[in-house]
Design an enzyme around this catalytic site. Sequence first.
Site, short mmCIF file in Angstrom:
data_model
loop_
_atom_site.label_atom_id
_atom_site.label_comp_id
_atom_site.label_asym_id
_atom_site.label_seq_id
_atom_site.Cartn_x
_atom_site.Cartn_y
_atom_site.Cartn_z
N LYS A 86 30.00 -9.54 13.13
CA LYS A 86 31.70 -9.72 13.59
C LYS A 86 31.70 -9.83 14.94
O LYS A 86 31.09 -9.14 15.86
CB LYS A 86 32.25 -8.33 13.01
C1 E4P Z 1 37.75 -3.98 10.36
O1 E4P Z 1 36.65 -3.23 10.44
C2 E4P Z 1 38.78 -3.34 11.58
O2 E4P Z 1 37.97 -3.27 12.60
C3 E4P Z 1 39.47 -2.18 11.21
O3 E4P Z 1 39.73 -2.26 9.81
C4 E4P Z 1 40.51 -1.59 12.09
O4 E4P Z 1 41.24 -0.90 11.55
P1 E4P Z 1 42.17 0.20 12.36
O5 E4P Z 1 43.32 -0.60 12.90
O6 E4P Z 1 42.52 1.27 11.51
O7 E4P Z 1 41.23 0.62 13.36
#
Ligand code: E4P
Length: 224
Positions: A86
Amino acid sequence: MEILIDTANVEKIRRYNEILNLTGVTCNPTIISKEKGDFWKILEEIRSVIGGKQLHVQVTAPDYEGMLREADVIADRLGRENTYIKVPVNETGLHVIRTLKEKGFKVTGTAVYMTQQAMLASSVGADYVAPYFNRMNNNNVRAGEAIAEMADLFRMHGTGTKILAASFHNTQQIMDAFLAGADACTADPSYYYAMVENPLIADAVRGFDDDWKSVYGDRRIYEL
Ligand code: E4P
């Protein structure tokens, strides 16, 4: 429709890997930090629980060389075939995604708030882009509309990039993302639990049980 879970909690992963037909597991530095454990131990345990399913792991370095070094060690330790690196879709991230794709890595462009980011990530070969549904809405970006645009764009140009929607804070957001054209959604397992465990469903099940017991008592079908 691909269902992923957004957690690094090994017990939750073990449980929901049994219940759901998971495509994989996603995490980010915040999610890993919540587990307060050894980084590699957590990730290697997750890998052993999910076998060959997708594991999306985010780089933490801010610079091009650092992200590439992290990607190398992540893929080496967790498997090149099914570990998705990622990378935040900013300028350095785009450069990293391009290089990683040239080297044959699987890549997910993350921290996506706008269609234009998704377009550029796709143009350098990202396998997935991860729009942040709840954060988009909190920033006056209509997440459903943006995901529909991304889906149209990728389909129109046959890019092959998939949309992995993330950042969900209620169950309806997940439905809205899929209905807008997301290929995949990742959420904390509590949201999938909430989709199938509520007072209405419990009441229906209780009603069937009461009626059954009124005639057959405590006996089950296999005891009749
Ligand atoms: C995916 O892994 C994203 O980083 C994550 O869903 C972000 O979520 P949040 O906005 O609840 O931190």
